[in-house]
Design a protein around this motif. Structure first.
Motif, PDB file in Angstrom:
ATOM      1  N   ALA A  69       4.335 -44.218 -47.097  1.00 41.23           N
ATOM      2  CA  ALA A  69       5.595 -44.139 -47.839  1.00 41.23           C
ATOM      3  C   ALA A  69       5.390 -44.260 -49.341  1.00 41.23           C
ATOM      4  O   ALA A  69       6.056 -43.573 -50.126  1.00 41.23           O
ATOM      5  CB  ALA A  69       6.547 -45.226 -47.345  1.00 41.23           C
ATOM      6  N   ALA A 102      10.924 -48.065 -38.784  1.00 42.84           N
ATOM      7  CA  ALA A 102      11.155 -48.529 -40.154  1.00 42.84           C
ATOM      8  C   ALA A 102      10.845 -50.012 -40.198  1.00 42.84           C
ATOM      9  O   ALA A 102      10.822 -50.688 -39.162  1.00 42.84           O
ATOM     10  CB  ALA A 102      12.590 -48.260 -40.586  1.00 42.84           C
ATOM     11  N   LYS A 103      10.635 -50.523 -41.409  1.00 41.95           N
ATOM     12  CA  LYS A 103      10.278 -51.941 -41.490  1.00 41.95           C
ATOM     13  C   LYS A 103      10.520 -52.473 -42.893  1.00 41.95           C
ATOM     14  O   LYS A 103      10.698 -51.728 -43.866  1.00 41.95           O
ATOM     15  CB  LYS A 103       8.825 -52.147 -41.070  1.00 41.95           C
ATOM     16  CG  LYS A 103       7.800 -51.342 -41.870  1.00 41.95           C
ATOM     17  CD  LYS A 103       7.210 -52.127 -43.007  1.00 41.95           C
ATOM     18  CE  LYS A 103       6.174 -51.356 -43.799  1.00 41.95           C
ATOM     19  NZ  LYS A 103       5.577 -52.161 -44.879  1.00 41.95           N
ATOM     20  N   ALA A 127      10.232 -49.373 -45.741  1.00 42.46           N
ATOM     21  CA  ALA A 127       9.719 -48.017 -45.513  1.00 42.46           C
ATOM     22  C   ALA A 127      10.158 -47.500 -44.146  1.00 42.46           C
ATOM     23  O   ALA A 127      10.350 -48.267 -43.201  1.00 42.46           O
ATOM     24  CB  ALA A 127       8.198 -47.998 -45.612  1.00 42.46           C
ATOM     25  N   THR A 128      10.289 -46.164 -44.053  1.00 43.47           N
ATOM     26  CA  THR A 128      10.686 -45.491 -42.813  1.00 43.47           C
ATOM     27  C   THR A 128       9.808 -44.256 -42.620  1.00 43.47           C
ATOM     28  O   THR A 128       9.551 -43.518 -43.578  1.00 43.47           O
ATOM     29  CB  THR A 128      12.159 -45.040 -42.879  1.00 43.47           C
ATOM     30  OG1 THR A 128      12.985 -46.143 -43.249  1.00 43.47           O
ATOM     31  CG2 THR A 128      12.625 -44.484 -41.549  1.00 43.47           C
ATOM     32  N   TRP A 129       9.352 -44.026 -41.397  1.00 40.88           N
ATOM     33  CA  TRP A 129       8.644 -42.786 -41.122  1.00 40.88           C
ATOM     34  C   TRP A 129       9.613 -41.605 -41.302  1.00 40.88           C
ATOM     35  O   TRP A 129      10.806 -41.736 -41.017  1.00 40.88           O
ATOM     36  CB  TRP A 129       8.097 -42.785 -39.694  1.00 40.88           C
ATOM     37  CG  TRP A 129       6.927 -43.694 -39.473  1.00 40.88           C
ATOM     38  CD1 TRP A 129       6.882 -44.823 -38.712  1.00 40.88           C
ATOM     39  CD2 TRP A 129       5.603 -43.542 -40.014  1.00 40.88           C
ATOM     40  NE1 TRP A 129       5.635 -45.388 -38.736  1.00 40.88           N
ATOM     41  CE2 TRP A 129       4.811 -44.622 -39.534  1.00 40.88           C
ATOM     42  CE3 TRP A 129       4.995 -42.599 -40.856  1.00 40.88           C
ATOM     43  CZ2 TRP A 129       3.475 -44.784 -39.861  1.00 40.88           C
ATOM     44  CZ3 TRP A 129       3.646 -42.765 -41.185  1.00 40.88           C
ATOM     45  CH2 TRP A 129       2.896 -43.846 -40.693  1.00 40.88           C
ATOM     46  N   TYR A 132      12.469 -40.462 -38.954  1.00 38.25           N
ATOM     47  CA  TYR A 132      13.575 -41.378 -38.683  1.00 38.25           C
ATOM     48  C   TYR A 132      14.450 -41.623 -39.914  1.00 38.25           C
ATOM     49  O   TYR A 132      15.370 -42.437 -39.868  1.00 38.25           O
ATOM     50  CB  TYR A 132      13.031 -42.726 -38.201  1.00 38.25           C
ATOM     51  CG  TYR A 132      12.256 -42.645 -36.905  1.00 38.25           C
ATOM     52  CD1 TYR A 132      12.902 -42.428 -35.699  1.00 38.25           C
ATOM     53  CD2 TYR A 132      10.866 -42.781 -36.903  1.00 38.25           C
ATOM     54  CE1 TYR A 132      12.189 -42.354 -34.506  1.00 38.25           C
ATOM     55  CE2 TYR A 132      10.146 -42.717 -35.718  1.00 38.25           C
ATOM     56  CZ  TYR A 132      10.810 -42.494 -34.531  1.00 38.25           C
ATOM     57  OH  TYR A 132      10.102 -42.436 -33.353  1.00 38.25           O
ATOM     58  N   ARG A 133      14.169 -40.937 -41.013  1.00 36.47           N
ATOM     59  CA  ARG A 133      14.911 -41.186 -42.247  1.00 36.47           C
ATOM     60  C   ARG A 133      16.330 -40.634 -42.170  1.00 36.47           C
ATOM     61  O   ARG A 133      16.626 -39.747 -41.382  1.00 36.47           O
ATOM     62  CB  ARG A 133      14.162 -40.586 -43.452  1.00 36.47           C
ATOM     63  CG  ARG A 133      12.890 -41.363 -43.779  1.00 36.47           C
ATOM     64  CD  ARG A 133      12.083 -40.755 -44.899  1.00 36.47           C
ATOM     65  NE  ARG A 133      10.828 -41.501 -45.058  1.00 36.47           N
ATOM     66  CZ  ARG A 133       9.786 -41.066 -45.763  1.00 36.47           C
ATOM     67  NH1 ARG A 133       9.850 -39.905 -46.385  1.00 36.47           N
ATOM     68  NH2 ARG A 133       8.696 -41.806 -45.852  1.00 36.47           N
ATOM     69  N   VAL A 138      17.318 -48.395 -42.542  1.00 31.56           N
ATOM     70  CA  VAL A 138      17.124 -49.344 -43.643  1.00 31.56           C
ATOM     71  C   VAL A 138      18.394 -50.152 -43.879  1.00 31.56           C
ATOM     72  O   VAL A 138      18.339 -51.358 -44.150  1.00 31.56           O
ATOM     73  CB  VAL A 138      16.683 -48.603 -44.922  1.00 31.56           C
ATOM     74  CG1 VAL A 138      16.758 -49.535 -46.136  1.00 31.56           C
ATOM     75  CG2 VAL A 138      15.258 -48.086 -44.762  1.00 31.56           C
TER      76      VAL A 138
END
Length: 439
Positions: A69, A102-103, A127-129, A132-133, A138
């Protein structure tokens, strides 16, 4: 809705703009905003994805997501130092179909506020892959983080944003700046030598930490650095040389951490407890002039180096740094060290669209010692007290001291009576805001 009366106590020349607000409308708006947000919160909770702590066996995957990210490469040594600071209880992931999508991290820090330690939730690594955005993950993680920080007693939160408007939507606000210097070697100050001495040393925490702590207490926002943070973050990310200044009595009164590379002297940290230490350290840096073309340094926004130079036309740039958010308004206000001297009481209405527990009208009573008692206000007992109103974003700016109440009132960010603004000016001590660490 039946309302509970909560009380929080600390045991551990403005002119009004426009018409004076109507007190009854002010109070009613505070109650309505809280009720509306409580309804929103109950709806949002039923739509939460699976959010849980990231286990140790997924630490590498979490680091991979950050590297992707934020577009950097992690060496094995980088991974070692990062993992040394990772704690499962601080790492939160949003899982979709059992996969980490995401995390974010909630660092369990402490920060200095007017010489007092406050528990701080440091938000990082959001951050998100890409697949999955734009799915609201988030948003859900941040809502979960706010609740988690509240439960953990972290009344304040900081983050370094990738984009200020994005986090402002969730209640964080810009609260600090840094001054970035770029100085040609020929203009460095060769001030007269003092009576102390400078000793170059390696990365020895026990030498630097007492000086750092005494310096950090002078600012709002500086971290209370733990041993692991020194080892795995400060010394890791700030390579090169360290030098300590000792005054004539042998007391360590300043230090500098720096690196010389490709004829540029990059100052990582310049810390001093008095003017003598400051001038001695600058002279020491200036004595590198034969091996450098220029020096770069980040300093507090209020730094006045240019005023002290014979040739003050040096490159200076102000750059915004971190954003802050008050997580738990009544608990934060109850702990805050207000100015002592005069008893004061006022009403404060706070609007917070993402933390319903902050919404409403708070009665703030401060005694002569600066100790506050905070409770939910009611129209029957509050009478005609001075009152003010602001968003949760503005409240962080106000309480950290980044901007004064009179200015916030003048620009329309703080509403209320002139008496309330004057009271806040008196109660909130001025102190510069600075944060020398990144996370």
């Amino acid at each position: 809705m039946k309302r509970m009366d909560r009380t929080y106590s600390k045991r551990e020349n403005a002119r009004p703009r426009g018409n004076q607000p109507d007190w009854n409308a002010f109070f009613a708006a505070g109650l309505k905003s809280r009720d509306d947000e409580e309804k929103k919160g109950s709806c949002a909770m039923s739509e939460q994805p699976v959010i849980r702590n990231i286990p140790k066996e997924q630490f590498q995957e979490s680091m991979d997501l950050s590297a992707f990210a934020f577009q950097y490469v992690l060496t094995e040594e980088d991974r070692y130092h990062r993992e040394a600071l990772m704690r499962t209880e601080e790492l939160w992931g949003a899982y979709v179909d059992g996969r980490l999508a995401a995390k974010l991290t909630i660092h369990g820090f402490e920060t200095w506020m007017h010489g007092k330690k406050f528990a701080l939730g440091g938000i990082a690594g959001v951050a998100t892959w890409p697949e999955y955005r734009r799915g609201g993950l988030v948003t859900k993680l941040l809502a979960h983080a706010l609740m988690t920080m509240k439960e953990q007693g972290q009344t304040l939160s900081f983050l370094y944003p990738f984009q200020f408007p994005f986090y402002r939507k969730f209640g964080w606000e810009m609260c600090a700046e840094q001054k970035i210097y770029d100085i040609p070697a020929a203009l460095l100050p060769h001030w007269p030598a003092g009576t102390g001495k400078i000793v170059r040393t390696g990365g020895q925490r026990e030498l630097l930490e007492p000086v750092y702590t005494a310096y950090a207490e002078r600012y709002n926002g500086m971290l209370v650095r733990e041993e692991g943070w020194w080892e795995h973050r400060v010394f890791r990310n700030k390579p090169g040389t360290a030098a300590v200044y000792y005054d004539s009595s042998g007391r360590a009164a300043g230090y500098v951490m720096y690196q010389v590379k490709e004829r540029v002297l990059k100052v990582h940290e310049l810390v001093y407890l008095d003017h003598q230490a400051r001038t001695a350290l600058w002279r020491f840096l200036a004595d590198h002039d034969s091996m450098i073309d220029r020096l770069t340094l980040s300093a507090p926004a209020e730094d006045d180096l240019a005023f002290l130079l014979d040739h003050p036309r040096i490159k200076q740039e102000l750059s915004p740094t971190f954003m802050a958010r008050i997580v738990d308004v009544p608990a934060f206000l109850a702990k805050f060290p207000f100015a002592s001297g005069v008893e004061s009481t006022l009403l404060l209405r706070v609007e917070d669209t993402h933390a319903a527990w902050n919404n409403g009208v708070w009665r703030l009573s401060v005694d002569e010692s600066g100790t506050a008692v905070v409770r939910e206000a009611d129209s029957a007992s509050s009478g005609c007290l001075p009152f003010a109103s602001c968003s949760i974003q503005t409240l962080a700016v106000l309480m950290l001291g980044y901007r004064r109440p009179a200015l916030l009132h003048e620009i329309g960010r703080l509403q209320g009576t002139a008496e309330a603004v004057e009271t806040l000016e008196r109660l909130i001590p001025p102190r510069p805001v600075y944060l020398a660490d990144y996370f």
